[in-house]
Design a protein around this motif. Structure first.
Motif: not given
Length: 385
Positions: A107-108, A182-188, A211-216
């Motif tokens: 999912l990431d 996503s985790i909180p720091r990605f969303r932040a 890496g992860g949803a923020s990078s996407e």
């Protein structure tokens, strides 16, 4: 390739399928209704294991129509080993028979993994992205766990109404969006970029260690997006798959190359932070911004946890601590605990002014520890807003 990947993903996301529907979809894609179909699972993490468990249960009822043939994974340390009786190998087109499919179990990193498969020449019809089904399987696997916190809100990374949930007290790394993980720091960091009101669709963005949803989100929305990781055994500036090999302490880019540089929880792992901050300033265009997150210990002064000797060996000043690393299972050594004087160090080393934003908003799943987002700005022409 991006257009092919997008159309492939769109097909897979057109409905809310369960696992049985996905198997039916596989069989009908290239009219294989009466032939045995082989399945490779790409990814041995939580998603891959949840998918394997459910597939085994379902395939037992299917009289041999589908056969689980093995795992693909990018971790070379796992190659040649097995998981639940299935061999783990590197992704390889030559291993695919004429009726075999690859199910992407992440999912990431689904987009990176999809591009990797397409880059090998694997037909897009043979690649399955069971995003919603996979998310459901992972959630079901966790049903017996104790829910520490949950909230229904809106995720800045996937731009969807969703449920945020955590089974751990440490929310910063475990309070996930059920849709994009996503985790909180990605969303932040994404929430701050949006609130900063900059149209990055017209801007050049460089991200180190993505890496992860923020990078996407950055990859989808930036006008020009370039990402790098650091491999000690690869020449700096050379390409390794979809990434460039770069060392933040000695970047290979020309001066004034980017409108934005993004680092997410990177600077607690840098040995020579002064060099890295100076290099980021050098490659930023006038008026450009370094937007970053880092664990920030308010009420303390910065302390060093590890350093390098003149010979290049690691000197441990405090007990070694390691964080996750998207390209290495051994993790990343923490070298600094950054405190209140971080912005002073940045100004001393680069002359860039830094503003600290604390991203707290329960509706956006921003309820955790260390949700500071830092924006350092290089003097010069202002970016358009």
């Amino acid at each position: 390739m991006d257009d092919i990947l997008k159309s492939t993903v769109d097909i897979n996301l057109s409905n809310e399928p369960n696992l049985k529907h996905i198997l039916i979809e596989i069989a009908t894609r290239i009219e294989l209704r009466n032939r045995v179909i082989g399945l490779f699972i790409f990814g041995i993490g939580k998603g891959g294991q949840a998918l394997l468990s459910s597939l085994r249960e379902l395939l037992c009822k299917d009289e041999g129509r589908y056969v689980l043939k093995g795992f693909f994974d990018n971790n070379s340390l796992k190659h040649g080993t097995s998981l639940d009786g299935l061999l783990i190998t590197a992704p390889n087109k030559k291993l695919l028979g004429p009726t075999d499919f690859v199910i992407v179990a992440s999912l990431d990193y689904q987009f990176e993994m999809g591009k990797q498969l397409l880059g090998m020449g694997i037909n897009e019809k043979r690649i399955i992205f069971p995003f919603r089904c996979l998310r459901t399987l992972i959630n079901k696997q966790s049903m017996n766990s104790k829910i520490i916190k949950e909230y229904t809100g809106y995720c800045p990374c996937c731009d969807k109404h969703t449920r945020f949930v955590s089974e751990h007290e440490w929310l910063r790394d475990h309070y996930i969006c059920e849709y994009c993980m996503s985790i909180p720091r990605f969303r932040a960091i994404i929430n701050r970029i949006k609130r900063y009101a900059v149209d990055i669709s017209q801007k050049s963005v460089y991200e180190a260690a993505p890496g992860g949803a923020s990078s996407e989100w950055l990859r989808r929305n930036a006008g020009e997006y370039l990402a790098s990781h650091y491999w000690p055994n690869i020449p700096l500036g050379s390409r390794n798959g979809d990434y460039i090999c770069e060392n933040l302490e000695e970047l290979t880019f020309a001066d004034e190359s980017f409108d934005f540089v993004i680092t997410q929880d990177v600077f607690e792992h840098i040995f020579n932070a002064d060099k890295a901050f100076k290099e980021i300033k050098r490659v930023l265009k006038p008026g450009g911004h370094h937007i970053f997150t880092v664990p920030y210990y308010r009420g303390t002064k910065t302390s060093r946890r590890a350093a390098l000797s003149e010979g290049g060996s690691v000197i441990y000043i405090k007990e070694p601590v390691y964080h996750g690393n998207p390209i290495s299972e051994s993790g990343s050594l923490v070298t600094f605990d950054w405190g209140d004087d971080l912005v002073e160090y940045i100004y001393e080393w680069t002359g860039m002014a830094t503003i600290i934003y604390v991203e707290k908003n329960e509706h956006f799943g921003l309820d955790a520890e260390y949700l500071e987002v830092f924006i350092s700005t290089k003097a010069g022409a202002c970016n358009e807003k």
